[in-house]
Scaffold this active site. Structure first.
Site, mmCIF file in Angstrom:
data_model
loop_
_atom_site.group_PDB
_atom_site.id
_atom_site.type_symbol
_atom_site.label_atom_id
_atom_site.label_comp_id
_atom_site.label_asym_id
_atom_site.label_seq_id
_atom_site.Cartn_x
_atom_site.Cartn_y
_atom_site.Cartn_z
ATOM 1 N N CYS A 2 -2.651 -63.766 42.565
ATOM 2 C CA CYS A 2 -1.670 -63.854 43.639
ATOM 3 C C CYS A 2 -1.069 -65.263 43.675
ATOM 4 O O CYS A 2 -1.702 -66.230 43.255
ATOM 5 C CB CYS A 2 -2.240 -63.568 45.024
ATOM 6 S SG CYS A 2 -3.083 -61.997 45.138
ATOM 7 N N ARG A 27 1.787 -64.609 38.420
ATOM 8 C CA ARG A 27 0.445 -64.599 39.012
ATOM 9 C C ARG A 27 0.055 -63.228 39.543
ATOM 10 O O ARG A 27 -1.068 -63.026 40.005
ATOM 11 C CB ARG A 27 0.373 -65.614 40.164
ATOM 12 C CG ARG A 27 0.656 -67.037 39.739
ATOM 13 C CD ARG A 27 0.576 -67.956 40.928
ATOM 14 N NE ARG A 27 -0.785 -68.109 41.384
ATOM 15 C CZ ARG A 27 -1.639 -69.010 40.936
ATOM 16 N NH1 ARG A 27 -1.256 -69.856 40.000
ATOM 17 N NH2 ARG A 27 -2.849 -69.085 41.401
ATOM 18 N N TRP A 75 -1.579 -59.769 43.107
ATOM 19 C CA TRP A 75 -2.336 -59.060 42.074
ATOM 20 C C TRP A 75 -3.511 -58.437 42.809
ATOM 21 O O TRP A 75 -4.382 -59.144 43.314
ATOM 22 C CB TRP A 75 -2.818 -60.023 40.990
ATOM 23 C CG TRP A 75 -3.465 -59.333 39.832
ATOM 24 C CD1 TRP A 75 -2.836 -58.727 38.787
ATOM 25 C CD2 TRP A 75 -4.869 -59.179 39.593
ATOM 26 N NE1 TRP A 75 -3.757 -58.209 37.919
ATOM 27 C CE2 TRP A 75 -5.019 -58.462 38.383
ATOM 28 C CE3 TRP A 75 -6.016 -59.559 40.286
ATOM 29 C CZ2 TRP A 75 -6.259 -58.140 37.850
ATOM 30 C CZ3 TRP A 75 -7.257 -59.236 39.756
ATOM 31 C CH2 TRP A 75 -7.364 -58.530 38.547
ATOM 32 N N ASN A 99 -4.464 -66.215 48.639
ATOM 33 C CA ASN A 99 -4.813 -66.051 47.232
ATOM 34 C C ASN A 99 -6.312 -66.288 47.112
ATOM 35 O O ASN A 99 -6.803 -67.331 47.544
ATOM 36 C CB ASN A 99 -4.051 -67.067 46.373
ATOM 37 C CG ASN A 99 -4.577 -67.115 44.950
ATOM 38 O OD1 ASN A 99 -5.048 -66.103 44.430
ATOM 39 N ND2 ASN A 99 -4.508 -68.272 44.322
ATOM 40 N N GLY A 100 -7.016 -65.303 46.542
ATOM 41 C CA GLY A 100 -8.460 -65.448 46.371
ATOM 42 C C GLY A 100 -9.165 -64.161 46.769
ATOM 43 O O GLY A 100 -8.535 -63.106 46.884
ATOM 44 N N GLU A 471 -7.738 -62.255 18.271
ATOM 45 C CA GLU A 471 -6.560 -62.638 19.042
ATOM 46 C C GLU A 471 -5.415 -61.637 18.800
ATOM 47 O O GLU A 471 -4.727 -61.226 19.741
ATOM 48 C CB GLU A 471 -6.143 -64.070 18.676
ATOM 49 C CG GLU A 471 -4.872 -64.578 19.310
ATOM 50 C CD GLU A 471 -4.856 -64.543 20.844
ATOM 51 O OE1 GLU A 471 -5.893 -64.284 21.467
ATOM 52 O OE2 GLU A 471 -3.759 -64.742 21.403
ATOM 53 N N LYS A 475 -3.616 -59.318 21.639
ATOM 54 C CA LYS A 475 -2.168 -59.411 21.847
ATOM 55 C C LYS A 475 -1.548 -58.021 21.846
ATOM 56 O O LYS A 475 -0.775 -57.678 22.728
ATOM 57 C CB LYS A 475 -1.590 -60.246 20.710
ATOM 58 C CG LYS A 475 -0.511 -61.196 20.970
ATOM 59 C CD LYS A 475 -0.768 -62.463 21.689
ATOM 60 C CE LYS A 475 -1.538 -62.412 22.929
ATOM 61 N NZ LYS A 475 -2.150 -63.645 23.317
ATOM 62 N N GLU A 478 -2.761 -55.829 24.945
ATOM 63 C CA GLU A 478 -2.363 -56.224 26.305
ATOM 64 C C GLU A 478 -0.902 -55.950 26.591
ATOM 65 O O GLU A 478 -0.534 -55.682 27.731
ATOM 66 C CB GLU A 478 -2.743 -57.673 26.631
ATOM 67 C CG GLU A 478 -1.860 -58.748 26.100
ATOM 68 C CD GLU A 478 -2.293 -60.158 26.530
ATOM 69 O OE1 GLU A 478 -2.562 -60.370 27.711
ATOM 70 O OE2 GLU A 478 -2.329 -61.044 25.663
ATOM 71 N N HIS A 494 -21.151 -50.813 9.396
ATOM 72 C CA HIS A 494 -22.345 -50.571 10.223
ATOM 73 C C HIS A 494 -22.055 -49.644 11.391
ATOM 74 O O HIS A 494 -22.843 -49.587 12.336
ATOM 75 C CB HIS A 494 -22.937 -51.901 10.695
ATOM 76 C CG HIS A 494 -23.418 -52.748 9.560
ATOM 77 N ND1 HIS A 494 -24.534 -52.431 8.810
ATOM 78 C CD2 HIS A 494 -22.897 -53.867 8.987
ATOM 79 C CE1 HIS A 494 -24.693 -53.328 7.856
ATOM 80 N NE2 HIS A 494 -23.705 -54.203 7.941
ATOM 81 N N LYS A 590 -0.898 -63.786 34.792
ATOM 82 C CA LYS A 590 -1.012 -64.896 33.838
ATOM 83 C C LYS A 590 -2.206 -65.796 34.162
ATOM 84 O O LYS A 590 -2.921 -66.231 33.272
ATOM 85 C CB LYS A 590 0.278 -65.714 33.891
ATOM 86 C CG LYS A 590 0.282 -66.924 33.008
ATOM 87 C CD LYS A 590 0.959 -66.634 31.720
ATOM 88 C CE LYS A 590 0.904 -67.792 30.751
ATOM 89 N NZ LYS A 590 0.586 -67.311 29.402
HETATM 90 O O1 M6R Z 1 -5.075 -69.912 31.555
HETATM 91 P P1 M6R Z 1 -6.230 -69.576 30.640
HETATM 92 O O2 M6R Z 1 -6.013 -70.048 29.246
HETATM 93 O O3 M6R Z 1 -7.544 -70.037 31.185
HETATM 94 O O4 M6R Z 1 -6.263 -67.998 30.589
HETATM 95 C C1 M6R Z 1 -7.266 -67.326 29.885
HETATM 96 C C2 M6R Z 1 -6.932 -65.876 29.699
HETATM 97 O O5 M6R Z 1 -6.746 -65.250 30.932
HETATM 98 C C3 M6R Z 1 -5.666 -65.686 28.846
HETATM 99 O O6 M6R Z 1 -5.782 -66.294 27.605
HETATM 100 C C4 M6R Z 1 -5.388 -64.176 28.653
HETATM 101 O O7 M6R Z 1 -6.371 -63.608 27.855
HETATM 102 C C5 M6R Z 1 -3.993 -63.960 28.069
HETATM 103 N N1 M6R Z 1 -3.316 -62.941 28.811
HETATM 104 C C6 M6R Z 1 -3.987 -63.505 26.672
HETATM 105 O O8 M6R Z 1 -2.694 -63.375 26.181
#
Ligand code: M6R
Length: 595
Positions: A2, A27, A75, A99-100, A471, A475, A478, A494, A590
């Site tokens: 949020c 956010r 969020w 927020n929290g 990674e 990507k 997500e 395995h 984010k």
């Molecule tokens: O701001 P941060 O790097 O701490 O965030 C960590 C993860 O939330 C962030 O890398 C997330 O996995 C991304 N959405 C990946 O693209």
């Protein structure tokens, strides 16, 4: 997560709030809302969905001339995304955005609010009812009293009809900054108010700020006055737009070479390293992070172990914080975070400090909480990253880890001096190779057309290639919602290989030239069971697959930096062809500032 915002003493609060909310939509975007005080009365508007939906709603209403207001972009944690659960929440003369997570909201409700009808399914609503219940005549006292009852994390902005000239803000374990300009301002993120302010204060846990139209006073939860000094604040670093790109993500992929160049140049010049660190060789290093930053950490482990000969443990922050980690004064802990606000990473940092460890953070946001609480900060210079899926910040994190790895090796004398000099040169030129890697986009577009309908994909690799595979898999899943898994190539046999059928997509990352023949065997194993394999490799290392994406030669230690580029582009183009909301994928935000 949020995002919250507040302003006081501005010409017109609504546009200021909306403008700030748009900048904080990363956010969370389940709902948004604002409340303003008009002639001492609260007027609230809130709506499920994006800020655009709220703006539409506001356009249908008379324009408010209010000079004080609060806003929220959500969020959802407690209660589904809906108009009712959208913030602000109101009780009597109090209105609040949060927020929290208020972890003891059920207990507080039973203890104090048995007879109060809740209008929403949120944890937040309890807080605003407590303010109403605890207030005799001073909002500040009610806030301090309420804050002391709450467990969990909270940043609040509060308005009170009986004190219409004041905006109240509170911080406990959720980010919050306040600032002065033509009026006073508060937000979860500096970017939301940067164009309005000339002076910035970062609030600490356990602080309350009272924002009048031309001044801000600070208190602790015992209502003692606090004197704070302003933070260094560079306005220019907060501008972000899409330029000519359709999405922030594509623009940010293309900004990756520059992010790498700036990060490397900040710490390595013709005279050598300029890191301001004097490390003694430790027994072990911990790297702790979440998501993509964790994947960067996996690459970091390879680099540190290869060059500096230090054993490295890489942990996800959410596990580390509750694992009784074997960390002490002798085991430095490196936290990696783009935002510097990720709740799990921040908690891991605090846990490490509590255990006496020296902490180093690799962070992209200078004003962030993680940066401010770490013993040493290595700032990545990726600039503002807006797309939820990280690309250029991840690239910059890798560069920061290479820098550290080479620096450690040089300081500890654990690698050949000439080889280290070669590496430094290669690292200075890495941005050029990453830039050249972007030339694969046309090939990637064709592959994306073929793959747009798949329902699953496997990413495999060995060593750093497995980190790159992890990674790449994150990507694609997500932003395109395709089920993806990453596997250490040698592990497929395995169990997971039983999932391979005719035309199953497998993407193989060949970052380790020395292990190319081993990866080749794993590729052959899945191909002989019907998989269609796309291999990603550097020009100097041949691989047989159904299709190969060949990237410019690069120092083998840095191969992930070029090889991740086609995976970022592939995810982007597949998601685009599937009509996905690329910059704001479903269910995500984010900056993950809740557990
Ligand atoms: O701001 P941060 O790097 O701490 O965030 C960590 C993860 O939330 C962030 O890398 C997330 O996995 C991304 N959405 C990946 O693209």
């Amino acid at each position: 997560m949020c995002g919250i915002i507040g302003c006081n003493g501005v010409e017109s609060a609504v546009p200021v709030l909306i403008n700030g909310l748009k900048k904080m939509e990363y956010r969370g975007y389940d709902s948004s809302g604002i409340a303003v005080l008009c002639k001492g009365k609260t007027v609230t508007e809130k709506k499920k969905g994006r800020v655009a939906a709220l703006v539409k709603e506001l356009e249908r209403k008379a324009n408010s001339e209010a000079q004080i207001g609060i806003g929220h972009t959500r969020w959802a944690t407690h209660g589904e995304p809906s108009d009712e659960n959208a913030h602000p929440h109101q009780s009597g003369k109090f209105t609040l955005v949060h927020n929290g997570i208020i972890e003891n909201h059920t207990k507080l409700k039973e203890q104090y609010l048995k007879l109060t009808a809740m209008k929403s399914g949120t944890d937040t609503e309890v807080a605003v009812h407590l303010l109403n219940r605890f207030c005799s005549d001073s909002c500040l006292e009610a806030i301090a009293h309420t804050a002391k009852q709450l467990e969990g994390s909270f940043a609040f902005a509060v308005m009170y009809e009986d004190e219409p000239e004041k905006l109240f803000c509170v911080r406990q374990a959720s980010p919050l900054v306040v600032g002065l300009g033509e009026g006073t301002f508060a937000a979860s993120d500096t970017a939301a108010i940067s164009e309005n302010i000339h002076t910035l204060y970062r609030m600490n846990d356990g602080e309350i700020a009272v924002l009048e139209k031309d001044r801000i006073s600070f208190y602790d939860f015992e209502l003692n006055r606090i004197t704070k000094t302003p933070d260094v604040f560079e306005k220019s670093s907060y501008t972000a737009d899409k330029g000519s790109c359709e999405h922030f993500m594509l623009k940010e992929i293309y900004e990756q070479p520059e992010a790498i160049r700036r990060t490397v140049e900040a710490y390595l010049n013709e005279n050598g390293f300029d890191l301001g660190l004097k490390p003694a060789k430790p027994e072990r290093i911990f790297i702790v992070a979440c998501g993509s930053a964790y994947h960067a950490g996996l690459v970091g482990r390879r680099v540190f172990e290869t060059l500096a000969k230090i054993p490295v443990s890489v942990e996800t922050a959410s596990e580390f914080r509750y694992s009784e980690p074997l960390v002490n004064e002798e085991t430095p802990v490196i936290i990696i975070s783009q935002s510097g606000e990720t709740a799990d990473s921040l908690a891991a940092l605090r846990e490490a400090k509590k255990r006496g460890a020296k902490t180093l953070s690799i962070v992209n946001v200078k004003e962030s909480t993680i940066a401010s609480e770490s013993d040493f900060v290595l700032l990545t210079r990726a600039g503002p990253e807006i797309a939820v899926a990280t690309t250029k910040a991840y690239g910059a994190q890798l560069s920061a880890l290479y820098l550290l790895g080479i620096y450690f090796a040089e300081s500890f004398g654990t690698a050949d001096k000439n080889e280290l000099e070669e590496m430094k040169k290669a690292l200075n030129d890495l941005h050029k190779s990453v830039s050249a890697a972007l030339n694969c986009e046309e090939q990637i577009k064709e592959i994306a057309h073929r793959l747009k309908g798949i329902d699953r994909a496997y990413f495999i690799g060995r060593g750093a290639g497995f980190a790159a595979a992890s990674e790449g898999s994150l990507k694609l899943k997500e932003i395109s919602y395709i089920h993806c898994e990453a596997y250490a190539a040698g592990e497929m046999k395995h169990g997971t290989i039983s999932l391979i059928e005719k035309d199953t997509t497998v993407i193989a990352m060949n970052t380790q030239t020395a292990l190319a023949h081993k990866l080749q065997s794993n590729i052959d194993e899945v191909r002989s069971r019907g998989a269609r394999v796309i291999a990603v490799t550097s020009a100097d290392s041949k691989i047989n697959a159904d299709e190969t994406i060949t990237l410019p030669e690069v120092h083998p230690l840095f191969a992930v930096s070029t090889q991740i580029v086609p995976l970022q582009l592939l995810s982007y183009h597949i998601a685009r062809l599937r009509g996905c909301d690329i910059d704001k994928p479903r269910n995500l935000a984010k900056s993950v500032t809740v557990e």
